[in-house]
Design a protein around this motif. Structure first.
Motif, PDB file in Angstrom:
ATOM      1  N   ASP A 284       0.854  -1.193   0.000  1.00 37.99           N
ATOM      2  CA  ASP A 284       0.000   0.000   0.000  1.00 37.99           C
ATOM      3  C   ASP A 284       0.889   1.241   0.000  1.00 37.99           C
ATOM      4  O   ASP A 284       1.772   1.376   0.852  1.00 37.99           O
ATOM      5  CB  ASP A 284      -0.901   0.004   1.231  1.00 37.99           C
ATOM      6  N   PRO A 285       0.707   2.166  -0.964  1.00 38.90           N
ATOM      7  CA  PRO A 285       1.609   3.312  -1.071  1.00 38.90           C
ATOM      8  C   PRO A 285       1.681   4.182   0.180  1.00 38.90           C
ATOM      9  O   PRO A 285       2.686   4.855   0.409  1.00 38.90           O
ATOM     10  CB  PRO A 285       1.032   4.102  -2.259  1.00 38.90           C
ATOM     11  N   MET A 286       0.617   4.157   0.999  1.00 44.18           N
ATOM     12  CA  MET A 286       0.571   5.008   2.186  1.00 44.18           C
ATOM     13  C   MET A 286       0.821   4.220   3.461  1.00 44.18           C
ATOM     14  O   MET A 286       0.555   4.712   4.548  1.00 44.18           O
ATOM     15  CB  MET A 286      -0.792   5.707   2.262  1.00 44.18           C
ATOM     16  N   ARG A 287       1.371   3.020   3.360  1.00 42.88           N
ATOM     17  CA  ARG A 287       1.467   2.162   4.543  1.00 42.88           C
ATOM     18  C   ARG A 287       2.491   2.669   5.547  1.00 42.88           C
ATOM     19  O   ARG A 287       2.420   2.317   6.723  1.00 42.88           O
ATOM     20  CB  ARG A 287       1.781   0.719   4.144  1.00 42.88           C
ATOM     21  N   SER A 288       3.455   3.465   5.144  1.00 43.50           N
ATOM     22  CA  SER A 288       4.484   3.941   6.062  1.00 43.50           C
ATOM     23  C   SER A 288       4.614   5.450   6.012  1.00 43.50           C
ATOM     24  O   SER A 288       4.596   6.053   4.931  1.00 43.50           O
ATOM     25  CB  SER A 288       5.834   3.303   5.715  1.00 43.50           C
ATOM     26  N   LEU A 289       4.773   6.066   7.182  1.00 41.21           N
ATOM     27  CA  LEU A 289       4.985   7.509   7.248  1.00 41.21           C
ATOM     28  C   LEU A 289       6.342   7.913   6.679  1.00 41.21           C
ATOM     29  O   LEU A 289       6.536   9.053   6.252  1.00 41.21           O
ATOM     30  CB  LEU A 289       4.905   7.977   8.707  1.00 41.21           C
ATOM     31  N   ARG A 290       7.296   7.000   6.660  1.00 43.63           N
ATOM     32  CA  ARG A 290       8.658   7.338   6.243  1.00 43.63           C
ATOM     33  C   ARG A 290       8.785   7.564   4.751  1.00 43.63           C
ATOM     34  O   ARG A 290       9.712   8.238   4.289  1.00 43.63           O
ATOM     35  CB  ARG A 290       9.620   6.230   6.683  1.00 43.63           C
ATOM     36  N   GLY A 291       7.875   7.000   3.978  1.00 46.66           N
ATOM     37  CA  GLY A 291       7.955   7.069   2.532  1.00 46.66           C
ATOM     38  C   GLY A 291       7.533   5.729   1.956  1.00 46.66           C
ATOM     39  O   GLY A 291       7.097   4.828   2.669  1.00 46.66           O
ATOM     40  N   ARG A 292       7.693   5.592   0.636  1.00 50.22           N
ATOM     41  CA  ARG A 292       7.245   4.361  -0.028  1.00 50.22           C
ATOM     42  C   ARG A 292       8.056   3.185   0.496  1.00 50.22           C
ATOM     43  O   ARG A 292       9.262   3.079   0.257  1.00 50.22           O
ATOM     44  CB  ARG A 292       7.407   4.487  -1.545  1.00 50.22           C
ATOM     45  N   THR A 293       7.380   2.284   1.188  1.00 51.67           N
ATOM     46  CA  THR A 293       8.033   1.145   1.828  1.00 51.67           C
ATOM     47  C   THR A 293       7.243  -0.118   1.530  1.00 51.67           C
ATOM     48  O   THR A 293       6.057  -0.208   1.854  1.00 51.67           O
ATOM     49  CB  THR A 293       8.127   1.340   3.355  1.00 51.67           C
ATOM     50  N   ILE A 294       7.889  -1.065   0.919  1.00 55.67           N
ATOM     51  CA  ILE A 294       7.279  -2.353   0.594  1.00 55.67           C
ATOM     52  C   ILE A 294       7.822  -3.388   1.565  1.00 55.67           C
ATOM     53  O   ILE A 294       9.022  -3.413   1.839  1.00 55.67           O
ATOM     54  CB  ILE A 294       7.597  -2.755  -0.855  1.00 55.67           C
ATOM     55  N   THR A 295       6.949  -4.214   2.102  1.00 54.99           N
ATOM     56  CA  THR A 295       7.421  -5.230   3.039  1.00 54.99           C
ATOM     57  C   THR A 295       7.017  -6.624   2.579  1.00 54.99           C
ATOM     58  O   THR A 295       5.962  -6.813   1.972  1.00 54.99           O
ATOM     59  CB  THR A 295       6.892  -4.978   4.464  1.00 54.99           C
ATOM     60  N   ASP A 296       7.888  -7.583   2.828  1.00 52.75           N
ATOM     61  CA  ASP A 296       7.576  -9.000   2.656  1.00 52.75           C
ATOM     62  C   ASP A 296       7.353  -9.576   4.046  1.00 52.75           C
ATOM     63  O   ASP A 296       8.235  -9.484   4.913  1.00 52.75           O
ATOM     64  CB  ASP A 296       8.721  -9.725   1.964  1.00 52.75           C
ATOM     65  N   ALA A 297       6.171 -10.138   4.276  1.00 48.77           N
ATOM     66  CA  ALA A 297       5.841 -10.710   5.583  1.00 48.77           C
ATOM     67  C   ALA A 297       5.784 -12.224   5.479  1.00 48.77           C
ATOM     68  O   ALA A 297       5.274 -12.772   4.487  1.00 48.77           O
ATOM     69  CB  ALA A 297       4.515 -10.156   6.087  1.00 48.77           C
ATOM     70  N   PHE A 298       6.300 -12.878   6.510  1.00 47.78           N
ATOM     71  CA  PHE A 298       6.354 -14.334   6.562  1.00 47.78           C
ATOM     72  C   PHE A 298       5.517 -14.827   7.738  1.00 47.78           C
ATOM     73  O   PHE A 298       5.679 -14.334   8.858  1.00 47.78           O
ATOM     74  CB  PHE A 298       7.797 -14.801   6.757  1.00 47.78           C
ATOM     75  N   LEU A 299       4.652 -15.794   7.463  1.00 46.99           N
ATOM     76  CA  LEU A 299       3.897 -16.437   8.531  1.00 46.99           C
ATOM     77  C   LEU A 299       4.680 -17.655   8.997  1.00 46.99           C
ATOM     78  O   LEU A 299       4.899 -18.603   8.238  1.00 46.99           O
ATOM     79  CB  LEU A 299       2.516 -16.856   8.048  1.00 46.99           C
ATOM     80  N   ILE A 300       5.127 -17.610  10.248  1.00 46.70           N
ATOM     81  CA  ILE A 300       5.899 -18.702  10.845  1.00 46.70           C
ATOM     82  C   ILE A 300       5.025 -19.343  11.908  1.00 46.70           C
ATOM     83  O   ILE A 300       4.721 -18.727  12.934  1.00 46.70           O
ATOM     84  CB  ILE A 300       7.209 -18.170  11.449  1.00 46.70           C
ATOM     85  N   GLU A 301       4.596 -20.574  11.647  1.00 44.54           N
ATOM     86  CA  GLU A 301       3.694 -21.269  12.570  1.00 44.54           C
ATOM     87  C   GLU A 301       4.474 -22.375  13.286  1.00 44.54           C
ATOM     88  O   GLU A 301       4.798 -23.411  12.700  1.00 44.54           O
ATOM     89  CB  GLU A 301       2.506 -21.855  11.818  1.00 44.54           C
TER      90      GLU A 301
END
Length: 349
Positions: A284-301
């Motif tokens: 999401d382009p507005m997900r971070s206040l710092r600027g354009r930030t893309i994250t990869d999230a991992f589900l560890i069960e």
């Protein structure tokens, strides 16, 4: 005679300004009643969303002229960042509940707004309603108002507030809020200063930078592993363990490294890697206040059993296990879009 029974006006209103009030007036020239839907109602307090839903509702109701107040209903909806159909459904349900309780199922409805950029794409998501474009009467955005107030020296704050294009009732409410929430206002100012300094590093670049981060959603026996952020932005908020990708590491390596640095989790690295059940990218382009930030999230069960020992470290002030049931009630205390990331990843399994 009004063309519609109801107009619907959707916005964040952070804060409600003269342009918003003009849209309200125009909407009421089209419809007998207006539903103002306030978005992002469960966001934690930050420089983009400094005011709660209750505070914004009070500002809106105080700004509407007395002779029009009986024709306006204010309600709120939560964000659904990574599930657009859920958000659309929430809007539809809110409008239907208000309309049917007031005028019945056959009421005519129009959505009002103006198209300015990609943030206006939501106007195309409700084809069952007519669309009525309203004139944009203020070139000053809510973002500029927030920046002016948060960046004003304390000695000049009263004058800066008086200069903003906001209705008198909103100006009075803002002044009273700032006076009665001195600590919260100071914390917002500190966060605003941090973001200005952070973004100043990249001024003058031909292209704005795009940052890559990683986040770990660690689940075991009905609990999720969270950290408390120790620094801006989001100081004191709950977050997923994670951080920035180093220049010479792979993304999976980064998430394991950040998880171990921030929580000290007593689980062998091979077990963490072998427990990865899902992975997704959130952009999401507005997900971070710092600027354009893309994250990869991992589900560890992790396999059921005693919860592993943990201890906050690196950028995390604390680390702790929280039941998934309790987590569902913590949206207003969770950093950036991490609450929505968890909802999306859990839905994948």
């Amino acid at each position: 005679m009004n063309r519609y029974d109801f107009a619907v006006y959707i916005g964040r209103f952070q804060p409600f300004h003269d342009g918003h009030l003009a849209c309200v007036t125009q909407a009421l020239s089209l419809a007998s009643h207006l539903i103002v839907l306030v978005g992002s109602i469960n966001r934690p307090r930050n420089i983009r969303d400094p005011f709660s839903y209750a505070e914004r509702r009070e500002m809106i109701e105080g700004a509407i002229p007395p002779e029009l107040r009986d024709r306006v209903v204010v309600s709120g909806v939560s964000d659904r960042l990574y599930n657009l159909p859920q958000w659309v459904t929430a809007i539809q349900a809110a409008v239907r509940g208000i309309v049917e309780s007031t005028a019945g199922k056959d009421a005519t409805i129009t959505l009002v707004g103006h198209r300015k950029d990609q943030t206006s794409d939501y106007l195309d998501l409700f084809p069952q309603w007519a669309f009525s474009a309203v004139e944009e009467v203020s070139i000053l955005s809510a973002t500029q108002i927030r920046d002016a107030l948060l960046g004003a020296p304390e000695a000049h704050l009263e004058r800066t507030l008086a200069e903003q294009p906001i209705p008198p009732g909103v100006r009075e409410a803002l002044g009273a809020w700032i006076a009665s929430h001195a600590d919260a206002w100071k914390a917002l100012g500190s966060e605003w200063d941090f973001i200005q300094r952070y973004q100043s590093q990249f001024k003058g670049l031909r292209y704005p930078p795009i940052f890559q981060t990683v986040d770990a959603v660690v689940i075991q026996a009905g609990h999720i592993l969270l950290v408390e952020r120790g620094a801006h932005p989001g100081k004191g908020l709950l977050a997923l363990p994670g951080g920035f990708l180093d220049a010479e590491e792979r993304i999976e390596d980064a998430v394991v490294r950040e998880l171990r640095e921030e929580t000290g989790i007593k689980v062998p690295e091979p077990v963490l890697r072998g427990s990865i059940r899902a992975r997704a990218r959130y952009d999401d382009p507005m997900r971070s206040l710092r600027g354009r930030t893309i994250t990869d999230a991992f589900l560890i069960e992790l396999r059921p059993g005693p919860l592993p020992k943990i201890k906050g470290g690196s950028d995390a002030r604390k680390a702790h296990w929280t039941s998934l049931a309790e987590f569902q009630s913590l949206e207003a205390q969770v950093f950036e879009d991490h609450f929505h990331i968890v909802q999306d990843l859990l839905g994948r399994i």
